[in-house]
Design a protein around this motif. Structure first.
Motif, short mmCIF file in Angstrom:
data_model
loop_
_atom_site.label_atom_id
_atom_site.label_comp_id
_atom_site.label_asym_id
_atom_site.label_seq_id
_atom_site.Cartn_x
_atom_site.Cartn_y
_atom_site.Cartn_z
N CYS A 190 2.73 -2.38 10.67
CA CYS A 190 1.94 -2.73 9.41
C CYS A 190 1.74 -0.51 9.26
O CYS A 190 0.91 -0.47 10.10
CB CYS A 190 0.48 -2.54 9.83
SG CYS A 190 -0.89 -2.41 8.43
N CYS B 26 2.45 -7.24 5.90
CA CYS B 26 1.60 -7.87 4.42
C CYS B 26 2.66 -9.18 4.06
O CYS B 26 2.28 -10.49 3.44
CB CYS B 26 1.23 -6.62 2.87
SG CYS B 26 0.20 -6.35 3.59
N CYS C 102 4.93 0.16 3.64
CA CYS C 102 5.75 -0.17 3.85
C CYS C 102 7.15 0.22 3.00
O CYS C 102 8.66 0.71 3.39
CB CYS C 102 5.98 -1.64 3.88
SG CYS C 102 4.68 -2.20 5.35
N CYS D 67 1.47 -1.46 0.27
CA CYS D 67 0.17 0.28 0.34
C CYS D 67 0.89 1.20 0.07
O CYS D 67 0.34 2.29 0.01
CB CYS D 67 -0.71 -0.19 1.27
SG CYS D 67 0.11 0.40 2.34
#
Ligand code: SF4
Lengths: 323, 144
Positions: free
Chosen positions: B123, B93, B29, B26
């Motif tokens: 996260c 993830c 990270c 997304c």
């Protein structure tokens, strides 16, 4: 040859010493460059590998040597294996024409400046061959860019290096270095300063460093012409670029500051001081600028540097006639 | 252990070069990884460099959830790296699909495709955590 220091035996000894010294110096200059670059960006740079990170380039080199060496299936095996060796050898060979240990180079003859420039051109041919032989689209794009860039900047560089040769009335690097000590005239300062500026910019382009790192632009073409090289070959290529750094710094220090010539200190100390200063200038440029676009690069070479260097040669000639 | 092996081990510990591969993150990270490479943390102190080519790198830093589409490409990148190579999964993830768990198009983590050496949860994880991940990897190397 005119300038062999005595017998073949002494040449061999000096040559071996030079190779060892250049090996150490290239790793040292890589560290110095990275460290200066980091300090200019307000960070520390290599710190924990040896004292102040001094051994970082050595660690990188050994690590790369010990890694797997991949040859792509589609590559031209012979050229792919050979080109890193040649790219590493040529700048080392060129350093034989530059005075390092004494005020005379190991090998010198009238015209060795031209020969050194010729060897430099040969180097870029092999850069292109290295890119071509790895048959990777990124490598080939990088190789084409490298060829374009290096050829464009070759000419202003040669014209800039001719200026001290004109004043010294010699095409031998050793004689030019001696001229600085014996018969330097103050009126030569202005054309020399301009030539120095041009030479530093061109050297930065020839070394493919920021702002001229277009051939290896990692955000566009992975790692440019070096993309496919790994392990030992990559170690050699990194060493080669370090040796090129030494060569360019030494060439500029010799042709514009007299290199190993100087009072009181031994010649080798002067050589070290002057080349280190030039490397520091290089590191400053690297930290100050961002990468150019290709059109800016070409306009810079053909539109600005080439006319400027021609004008400079002309001014130098007129000055010589008047004085 | 001979001198040669000790030297090679020292060099490996001192010069971990990383390559960053973004599966389908997304971008949280990714930004944290970029943050870890900024002058504030200055990982070059430890010899860590970011490389563009998988052929040059030692550590593959993977972020994001592995979708079915990206899985073969991830494997390809991994296979392009020369031995010895290591993999670091950054973020929830990459460790196990995170918020995308049980989605129809997502694999449960990087380790379903390639072997992973270090997991960095979070996260996204903080830059400190990512650097800690590299330290863990280096500790593992030292012990080997
Ligand atoms: S772990 Fe969180 S921040 Fe990282 S990619 Fe997944 S959702 Fe984004």
């Amino acid at each position: 040859m005119a300038g062999l220091v005595g017998s073949a035996y002494t040449v061999a000894v000096y040559g071996l010493a030079l190779i060892v010294v250049v090996g150490i110096l290239s790793l040292f200059f890589e560290w110095f460059d990275r460290k200066a670059f980091a300090r200019l960006q307000n960070r520390y740079g290599p710190l924990h590998t040896g004292p102040s990170g001094l051994l970082q380039p050595l660690a990188d080199f050994i690590k790369l040597l010990s890694k797997e060496d991949i040859t792509p299936e589609a590559a031209d095996k012979l050229l792919f294996a050979l080109s890193p060796v040649v790219i590493c050898t040529i700048p080392l060979l060129t350093l034989f024409f530059i005075p390092v240990f004494s005020k005379e180079a190991i090998v010198f003859f009238e015209g060795d400046l031209i020969f050194a420039l010729f060897l430099a051109t040969l180097l870029y041919l092999f850069v292109f061959i290295a890119a071509w032989s790895s048959t990777n689209p990124f490598s080939i794009v990088g190789g084409v860019r490298a060829a374009l860039q290096l050829m464009s900047y070759e000419i202003p560089l040669a014209l800039a290096l001719i200026v001290p040769a004109m004043f010294a009335k010699s095409l031998s690097i050793t004689t030019i270095a001696k001229w600085f000590e014996t018969s330097f005239q103050p009126y030569a300062l202005v054309p020399l300063a301009l030539a120095f500026f041009i030479a530093v910019v061109c050297a930065q382009a020839e070394l493919e460093r920021v702002p001229f790192d277009i051939p290896e632009a990692e955000s566009e073409i992975v790692a440019g012409w070096q993309t496919e090289f790994s392990g030992r070959k990559l170690a050699l290529l990194r060493l080669a670029s370090d040796i090129e750094l030494v060569l360019m710094a030494a060439l500029i220090a010799t042709l514009f500051f007299g290199g190993a010539a100087g009072p009181w200190l031994p010649p080798f100390a002067w050589f070290l001081i002057k080349t280190t200063i030039v490397v520091f200038v290089f590191a400053n440029i690297r930290a100050l600028f961002a990468r150019f676009r290709i059109d800016q690069l070409l306009r810079g070479a053909w539109g600005i540097l080439l006319p400027l260097s021609m004008l400079n040669v002309f001014v130098a000639y007129v000055l010589m006639q008047m004085m | 252990m001979g001198l040669r092996n000790r030297l090679i081990k020292w060099a490996r510990i001192k010069s971990p070069w990383i390559i960053h591969f973004d599966c389908s993150s997304c971008n949280g990270c990714d930004i944290e990884i970029v943050a870890a490479l900024t002058p504030r943390y200055d990982v070059e102190r430890f010899g860590i460099l970011l490389r563009g080519s998988p052929r040059h790198a030692d550590i593959l830093v993977v972020s994001g959830s592995v979708s079915h589409q990206v899985a073969p490409r991830l494997r390809r990148i991994y296979e392009q790296m020369p031995e010895p190579k290591f993999v670091m999964a950054v973020g929830a993830c990459a460790c196990g699909a995170g918020v995308f768990r049980d989605c129809y198009n997502v694999l449960e983590g990087v380790d379903k495709v390639i072997p992973v050496d270090v997991y960095v949860p979070g996260c996204p994880p903080k830059p400190e955590a990512i650097i800690q991940g590299v330290v863990e990897l280096i500790e593992k190397l030292k012990a080997a």
